[in-house]
Scaffold this motif. Structure first.
Motif, PDB file in Angstrom:
ATOM      1  N   ILE A 161      48.861  40.956  16.607  1.00 12.05           N
ATOM      2  CA  ILE A 161      48.768  41.386  18.011  1.00 12.05           C
ATOM      3  C   ILE A 161      48.474  42.893  18.075  1.00 12.05           C
ATOM      4  N   ASP A 173      38.411  27.179  27.595  1.00 10.98           N
ATOM      5  CA  ASP A 173      38.267  25.734  27.728  1.00 10.98           C
ATOM      6  C   ASP A 173      39.653  25.101  27.610  1.00 10.98           C
ATOM      7  N   GLU A 218      54.906  35.212  17.432  1.00 12.81           N
ATOM      8  CA  GLU A 218      56.076  35.480  18.278  1.00 12.81           C
ATOM      9  C   GLU A 218      56.771  36.803  17.982  1.00 12.81           C
ATOM     10  N   ARG A 225      38.017  33.669  20.918  1.00 15.99           N
ATOM     11  CA  ARG A 225      38.057  32.199  20.867  1.00 15.99           C
ATOM     12  C   ARG A 225      38.777  31.663  19.628  1.00 15.99           C
ATOM     13  N   VAL A 234      51.382  29.991  17.968  1.00 26.14           N
ATOM     14  CA  VAL A 234      52.341  30.783  17.187  1.00 26.14           C
ATOM     15  C   VAL A 234      51.952  32.261  17.330  1.00 26.14           C
ATOM     16  N   GLY A 272      41.294  39.524  18.307  1.00 25.16           N
ATOM     17  CA  GLY A 272      42.360  38.620  17.870  1.00 25.16           C
ATOM     18  C   GLY A 272      41.938  37.798  16.660  1.00 25.16           C
ATOM     19  N   ILE A 330      62.538  34.073  13.623  1.00 23.96           N
ATOM     20  CA  ILE A 330      62.260  34.966  14.743  1.00 23.96           C
ATOM     21  C   ILE A 330      63.233  34.598  15.862  1.00 23.96           C
ATOM     22  N   ALA A 384      53.807  40.814  10.785  1.00 23.31           N
ATOM     23  CA  ALA A 384      53.364  40.555  12.178  1.00 23.31           C
ATOM     24  C   ALA A 384      52.341  41.565  12.710  1.00 23.31           C
ATOM     25  N   ARG A 423      33.404  25.311  28.296  1.00 18.80           N
ATOM     26  CA  ARG A 423      33.195  25.534  26.868  1.00 18.80           C
ATOM     27  C   ARG A 423      31.961  26.406  26.646  1.00 18.80           C
ATOM     28  N   THR A 427      45.573  26.606  22.462  1.00 14.35           N
ATOM     29  CA  THR A 427      45.779  27.892  21.773  1.00 14.35           C
ATOM     30  C   THR A 427      46.538  27.598  20.479  1.00 14.35           C
ATOM     31  N   GLY A 431      41.801  31.955  26.045  1.00 14.85           N
ATOM     32  CA  GLY A 431      43.014  31.996  26.859  1.00 14.85           C
ATOM     33  C   GLY A 431      44.274  32.021  26.014  1.00 14.85           C
TER      34      GLY A 431
HETATM   35  C1  LIG Z   1      51.995  30.844  11.122  1.00 12.76           C
HETATM   36  C2  LIG Z   1      51.520  31.984  11.962  1.00 12.76           C
HETATM   37  C3  LIG Z   1      52.421  32.929  12.434  1.00 12.76           C
HETATM   38  C4  LIG Z   1      51.982  34.010  13.192  1.00 12.76           C
HETATM   39  N1  LIG Z   1      52.891  34.945  13.587  1.00 12.76           N
HETATM   40  C5  LIG Z   1      52.461  36.054  14.216  1.00 12.76           C
HETATM   41  C6  LIG Z   1      53.374  37.066  14.599  1.00 12.76           C
HETATM   42  O1  LIG Z   1      54.585  36.974  14.387  1.00 12.76           O
HETATM   43  N2  LIG Z   1      52.876  38.157  15.223  1.00 12.76           N
HETATM   44  C7  LIG Z   1      51.543  38.309  15.511  1.00 12.76           C
HETATM   45  O2  LIG Z   1      51.140  39.350  16.045  1.00 12.76           O
HETATM   46  N3  LIG Z   1      50.680  37.326  15.220  1.00 12.76           N
HETATM   47  C8  LIG Z   1      51.094  36.223  14.565  1.00 12.76           C
HETATM   48  N4  LIG Z   1      50.205  35.253  14.276  1.00 12.76           N
HETATM   49  C9  LIG Z   1      48.824  35.366  14.755  1.00 12.76           C
HETATM   50  C10 LIG Z   1      48.678  34.737  16.148  1.00 12.76           C
HETATM   51  O3  LIG Z   1      48.062  33.497  16.001  1.00 12.76           O
HETATM   52  C11 LIG Z   1      47.837  35.637  17.045  1.00 12.76           C
HETATM   53  O4  LIG Z   1      48.464  36.887  17.145  1.00 12.76           O
HETATM   54  C12 LIG Z   1      47.679  35.213  18.488  1.00 12.76           C
HETATM   55  O5  LIG Z   1      48.154  33.981  18.777  1.00 12.76           O
HETATM   56  C13 LIG Z   1      46.254  35.320  18.957  1.00 12.76           C
HETATM   57  O6  LIG Z   1      45.561  34.131  19.000  1.00 12.76           O
HETATM   58  P1  LIG Z   1      44.155  34.139  19.729  1.00 12.76           P
HETATM   59  O7  LIG Z   1      44.373  34.417  21.165  1.00 12.76           O
HETATM   60  O8  LIG Z   1      43.249  35.047  18.970  1.00 12.76           O
HETATM   61  O9  LIG Z   1      43.582  32.669  19.503  1.00 12.76           O
HETATM   62  P2  LIG Z   1      44.054  31.245  20.060  1.00 12.76           P
HETATM   63  O10 LIG Z   1      45.486  31.204  20.432  1.00 12.76           O
HETATM   64  O11 LIG Z   1      43.554  30.246  19.057  1.00 12.76           O
HETATM   65  O12 LIG Z   1      43.224  31.054  21.414  1.00 12.76           O
HETATM   66  C14 LIG Z   1      41.860  30.696  21.431  1.00 12.76           C
HETATM   67  C15 LIG Z   1      41.429  30.464  22.874  1.00 12.76           C
HETATM   68  O13 LIG Z   1      40.014  30.312  22.917  1.00 12.76           O
HETATM   69  C16 LIG Z   1      39.666  29.150  23.666  1.00 12.76           C
HETATM   70  N5  LIG Z   1      38.409  28.638  23.124  1.00 12.76           N
HETATM   71  C17 LIG Z   1      38.141  28.302  21.823  1.00 12.76           C
HETATM   72  N6  LIG Z   1      36.868  27.917  21.683  1.00 12.76           N
HETATM   73  C18 LIG Z   1      36.310  27.997  22.925  1.00 12.76           C
HETATM   74  C19 LIG Z   1      35.002  27.737  23.433  1.00 12.76           C
HETATM   75  N7  LIG Z   1      34.006  27.331  22.633  1.00 12.76           N
HETATM   76  N8  LIG Z   1      34.776  27.931  24.754  1.00 12.76           N
HETATM   77  C20 LIG Z   1      35.757  28.353  25.590  1.00 12.76           C
HETATM   78  N9  LIG Z   1      37.012  28.622  25.156  1.00 12.76           N
HETATM   79  C21 LIG Z   1      37.285  28.451  23.840  1.00 12.76           C
HETATM   80  C22 LIG Z   1      40.834  28.203  23.526  1.00 12.76           C
HETATM   81  O14 LIG Z   1      40.896  27.326  24.634  1.00 12.76           O
HETATM   82  C23 LIG Z   1      41.999  29.203  23.517  1.00 12.76           C
HETATM   83  O15 LIG Z   1      42.353  29.500  24.861  1.00 12.76           O
HETATM   84  C24 LIG Z   1      50.613  34.135  13.523  1.00 12.76           C
HETATM   85  C25 LIG Z   1      49.696  33.176  13.078  1.00 12.76           C
HETATM   86  C26 LIG Z   1      50.137  32.120  12.297  1.00 12.76           C
HETATM   87  C27 LIG Z   1      49.116  31.134  11.824  1.00 12.76           C
END
Ligand SMILES: Cc1cc2nc3c(=O)[nH]c(=O)nc-3n(C[C@H](O)[C@H](O)[C@H](O)COP(=O)(O)OP(=O)(O)OC[C@H]3O[C@@H](n4cnc5c(N)ncnc54)[C@H](O)[C@@H]3O)c2cc1C
Length: 437
Positions: free
Chosen positions: A284, A33, A43, A153, A41, A270, A207, A281, A123, A38, A8
């Motif tokens: 995404i 879960d 942005e 995840r 970050v 992701g 940002i 960046a 989960r 999440t 999510g």
């Molecule tokens: C310092 C920093 C700066 C960043 N800046 C940028 C930027 O400027 N631009 C950019 O494009 N990206 C940037 N990023 C990357 C950014 O983190 C990702 O683009 C974005 O947030 C995607 O995260 P995600 O959805 O993959 O994972 P997350 O946000 O970690 O989400 C994981 C999801 O999975 C769920 N989950 C986990 N395990 C389970 C399980 N076992 N069962 C059920 N659900 C589960 C959690 O509840 C959560 O909803 C940056 C990262 C960092 C560290």
């Protein structure tokens, strides 16, 4: 068709909205879960995100500005990088393209309005690929059978561990950073560019959103302690005339990618699939590439039959190449050091040299050499200063020779960064792309 989307965060919501839009007849589950937060970050975006958002949800700059505190991003502004002691811009190309700066906490709300799926707060404890589909296993012992899974995840546990060697994970040890502290500052007057400012322990980003500016300090935790970084972070904010605020997020990150991000049934999306530090960046944008590939795959494959191995291999290779090339372009930003002569910048300036030693990067380093050469003959500063599309078409477009991108970046990005950091001023450039002498 039955599709489960896990996660999510930004990536999970992008995947869920994309599947909703392109497979209106499919049965969708969106599973995450609520006990696992999440990352919070992420942005800044490249132009891939506004294009995707508009295509899939119809949301444009006005709505995202109102609901998400977003501003329009035209590129990145670099301060203190390289050997020229001059600031420079890496503007999106062509200039009619733009990205967004947005509140990562609120963007999933906008995207979520366009998701039609059964929401499960649960989960996931196992995923098993079978010849005819995937079984998703849950903590309570129940399971769900689907045709496809998009797994967003977040960072996988294997991305952090150094040993034993996991053959599915490529750790990008050539990227010199691995940790960030993030704070919130008052809003900035200028909002069209993300700022990347060289600092002794790494670099700081700003940002600019409508209601605040997100400010982070990205560094290498094996070279600098949190306390040292915090001290310099405060000094930096004082120079900027900004009141130091509490640390909002303190986050470590792995630079890594899965060698194989999908097996024909499960697509990792992701941060679950790859991450290269936040400079430029790119995360995404990579997510959007992944969901588009997944959509094409699901539309074209006969889901009753086992996946075609060659086609799976090709899709994995294409994504590998995209992420590795982005990582090389990012590593190259450090090649001429910065205004700071510190252990961090010493290590960072050798990032490309380290990359060149990895056997799976050889071909990509070679391909990059062509882009470096072409960038030399292009007017980097003029490209960065060109804001009008018509003028760009008259004056910049005729100078292009390659037309194909290197990862997410074109020869025009190479020209802006290369001239900006002073790469082309150096006497000799080594075959590995590093600067000698
Ligand atoms: C310092 C920093 C700066 C960043 N800046 C940028 C930027 O400027 N631009 C950019 O494009 N990206 C940037 N990023 C990357 C950014 O983190 C990702 O683009 C974005 O947030 C995607 O995260 P995600 O959805 O993959 O994972 P997350 O946000 O970690 O989400 C994981 C999801 O999975 C769920 N989950 C986990 N395990 C389970 C399980 N076992 N069962 C059920 N659900 C589960 C959690 O509840 C959560 O909803 C940056 C990262 C960092 C560290």
């Amino acid at each position: 068709m039955k599709i489960a989307i896990l996660g999510g965060g930004t990536a999970g919501f992008i995947a869920a909205a994309h599947m909703t839009r392109y497979f209106p007849q499919a049965r969708l589950w969106h599973i995450y879960d609520s006990r696992i937060p999440t990352i919070g970050v992420g942005e800044g975006t490249t132009p891939r995100f506004p294009l995707w958002l508009n295509e899939v949800t119809g949301v444009g700059p006005d709505e995202i500005a109102t609901r998400c505190g977003a501003t329009v991003k035209l590129g990145s502004y670099y301060e203190g990088w390289g050997s020229r002691n001059a600031d420079f811009v890496n503007r999106f190309q062509p200039p009619r393209l733009y990205g967004y700066h947005f509140d990562a906490g609120r963007v999933t709300g906008i995207i979520g309005d366009h998701v039609r799926a059964t929401r499960l707060d649960a989960r996931v404890t196992s995923l098993e690929t079978l010849p005819g589909g995937v079984t998703v296993g849950f903590e309570d012992g129940s399971h769900l059978d689907c045709d496809y899974v998009l797994d967003a995840r977040g960072f996988p546990p294997g991305a952090w561990t150094q040993a034993p060697e996991d053959p599915d994970i490529i750790r990008m040890d050539w990227i010199p950073t691995g940790r960030a502290m993030v704070r919130r500052l008052p809003p900035s007057a200028e909002t069209s560019m993300s700022r990347s400012i060289a600092r002794p322990h790494g670099w700081a980003f700003q940002i600019p959103l409508q209601e605040w500016t997100s400010c982070g300090y990205v560094f290498n935790p094996s070279l600098s302690s949190d306390e040292e970084v915090l001290e310099d972070f405060d000094a930096f904010l004082e120079d900027e005339g900004a009141e130091p605020t509490e640390i909002r997020v303190r986050v470590s990150f792995p630079n890594f990618m899965r060698r194989n991000w999908f097996d024909g049934r499960i697509f990792t999306i992701g941060n679950a699939a790859s991450f290269v530090e936040p400079l430029e960046a790119t995360a995404i944008g990579a997510t959007i590439m992944q969901v588009r590939t997944a959509q094409r795959w699901m539309a074209e494959q006969d889901r009753q039959s086992p996946p075609d191995k060659d086609a799976v291999g090709f899709a994995n290779q294409t994504m590998r190449s995209y992420v590795l090339r982005n990582s090389l372009f990012i590593a190259w930003h450090y090649a001429c050091g910065s205004r700071w002569d510190t252990p961090f910048w010493d290590l960072a300036a050798r990032s490309l040299e380290r990359a060149g030693k990895h056997r799976y990067l050889k071909g990509h380093v070679q391909a990059m050499t062509d882009f470096l050469d072409v960038g030399r003959d292009l007017p980097g500063a003029k490209i960065g200063a060109c804001t009008e599309q018509e003028r760009w078409e008259r004056e910049i477009l005729p100078k292009l020779t390659k037309y194909v991108p290197f990862g997410n970046f074109s020869e025009l990005n190479f020209a802006q960064v290369g001239h900006g950091i002073g790469y082309y001023d150096a006497d000799k450039i080594s075959a590995g792309g590093g600067v000698n002498g």
